[in-house]
Design a protein around this motif. Structure first.
Motif, PDB file in Angstrom:
ATOM      1  N   ARG A   1       0.829  -1.205   0.000  1.00 55.40           N
ATOM      2  CA  ARG A   1       0.000   0.000   0.000  1.00 55.40           C
ATOM      3  C   ARG A   1       0.866   1.259   0.000  1.00 55.40           C
ATOM      4  N   ALA A   2       1.889   1.285   0.845  1.00 56.63           N
ATOM      5  CA  ALA A   2       2.763   2.462   0.922  1.00 56.63           C
ATOM      6  C   ALA A   2       3.481   2.691  -0.402  1.00 56.63           C
ATOM      7  N   PHE A   3       3.915   1.611  -1.030  1.00 59.79           N
ATOM      8  CA  PHE A   3       4.593   1.716  -2.324  1.00 59.79           C
ATOM      9  C   PHE A   3       3.649   2.267  -3.376  1.00 59.79           C
ATOM     10  N   VAL A   4       2.434   1.763  -3.415  1.00 62.03           N
ATOM     11  CA  VAL A   4       1.458   2.236  -4.395  1.00 62.03           C
ATOM     12  C   VAL A   4       1.138   3.710  -4.169  1.00 62.03           C
ATOM     13  N   GLU A   5       0.960   4.104  -2.927  1.00 58.43           N
ATOM     14  CA  GLU A   5       0.659   5.505  -2.637  1.00 58.43           C
ATOM     15  C   GLU A   5       1.778   6.427  -3.091  1.00 58.43           C
ATOM     16  N   ARG A   6       3.019   5.980  -2.905  1.00 61.07           N
ATOM     17  CA  ARG A   6       4.164   6.832  -3.233  1.00 61.07           C
ATOM     18  C   ARG A   6       4.488   6.836  -4.721  1.00 61.07           C
ATOM     19  N   VAL A   7       4.507   5.661  -5.340  1.00 62.34           N
ATOM     20  CA  VAL A   7       4.969   5.537  -6.728  1.00 62.34           C
ATOM     21  C   VAL A   7       3.826   5.757  -7.719  1.00 62.34           C
ATOM     22  N   GLN A   8       2.608   5.388  -7.341  1.00 62.71           N
ATOM     23  CA  GLN A   8       1.437   5.523  -8.193  1.00 62.71           C
ATOM     24  C   GLN A   8       1.620   4.863  -9.571  1.00 62.71           C
ATOM     25  N   PRO A   9       1.897   3.540  -9.578  1.00 61.85           N
ATOM     26  CA  PRO A   9       1.873   2.832 -10.867  1.00 61.85           C
ATOM     27  C   PRO A   9       0.498   2.941 -11.485  1.00 61.85           C
ATOM     28  N   ASP A  10       0.424   2.770 -12.775  1.00 60.68           N
ATOM     29  CA  ASP A  10      -0.861   2.895 -13.454  1.00 60.68           C
ATOM     30  C   ASP A  10      -1.828   1.795 -13.039  1.00 60.68           C
ATOM     31  N   VAL A  11      -1.306   0.574 -12.944  1.00 68.91           N
ATOM     32  CA  VAL A  11      -2.127  -0.591 -12.615  1.00 68.91           C
ATOM     33  C   VAL A  11      -1.374  -1.445 -11.611  1.00 68.91           C
ATOM     34  N   CYS A  12      -2.105  -1.991 -10.635  1.00 71.45           N
ATOM     35  CA  CYS A  12      -1.562  -2.994  -9.716  1.00 71.45           C
ATOM     36  C   CYS A  12      -2.391  -4.261  -9.875  1.00 71.45           C
ATOM     37  N   LEU A  13      -1.756  -5.319 -10.401  1.00 67.03           N
ATOM     38  CA  LEU A  13      -2.378  -6.637 -10.506  1.00 67.03           C
ATOM     39  C   LEU A  13      -2.017  -7.419  -9.250  1.00 67.03           C
TER      40      LEU A  13
END
Length: 221
Positions: free
Chosen positions: A163-175
């Protein structure tokens, strides 16, 4: 939307890959991305049978271990040049993938559980290998905490590090995957988070590229 390229995202196969050949357009896809759990406590022979079945549907496969796969499966995927666990891959010019398999600890003592902070370390390792991409696909077997994709009943059980990685990096899609009963599409900021659920129950995702824009659709057979 018409795609320039698309990939099929699946996971939680657990030794039963039969549905992959039934996915519409799988043979024409740019590849198949497996988020984890090829087997259920299975070894290399079980994983090979799964990968062989996926390759018969589409010869281009990228995969990583989930918590239910053994370390030997992870080493075999690396030897085969298929592994995305802690790795980065360019999918198309300007478009890349970073991956993290395994899972944070569960109540069940499955073969490939690691401390949640280790998932964060592996994601940073993968990111360090990544190029300067216009669009990024994150493949995280353990879904980001606090989304529709990580619910067991009313309880969120996903990875806080993811979650922290997604919030910071904001990849377009997370599978993601891992939580079979939490088949869903949700968003963390601008990141679309998708958990297709078990392949045997017909769940899959279509990750599409139009220009330099990467999007995802949740599908079922």
């Amino acid at each position: 939307m018409k795609y320039d390229k698309y990939w099929i995202g699946i996971g939680d196969i657990h030794g039963d890959p039969g549905n992959v050949a039934r996915i519409p357009g799988v043979a024409e896809a740019a590849g198949v991305v497996v988020s984890g759990d090829l087997t259920t406590h299975g070894g290399v022979d079980a994983a090979r049978r799964v990968i062989d079945a996926v390759r018969r549907a589409n010869p281009v496969v990228l995969a990583q271990i989930g918590n239910m796969d053994t370390a030997a499966v992870g080493r075999w995927l690396e030897d085969e040049g298929l592994s995305i666990h802690g790795q980065a891959r360019e999918l198309a010019p300007g478009v890349g993938l970073v991956g993290v398999g395994c899972s944070s600890p569960t109540p069940f003592g499955t073969p490939s559980e690691v401390p949640d902070e280790r998932l964060g370390e592996l994601l940073e390792q993968a990111l360090a290998l990544a190029g300067q991409w216009d669009a990024t696909l994150l493949v995280a077997h353990d879904p980001p905490h606090g989304t529709k994709a990580d619910l067991v009943g009313a309880r969120h059980v996903g990875s806080r590090a993811v979650r922290a990685f997604v919030e910071r990096v904001q990849p377009d899609v997370c599978l993601s995957g891992h939580i079979h009963e939490s088949r869903a599409l949700d968003f963390v900021g601008r990141t679309a988070v998708v958990n297709p659920g078990m392949l045997a129950q017909g769940g899959y995702a279509v990750i599409g590229l139009a220009g330099r824009t990467l999007t995802v659709k949740l599908r079922t057979l």
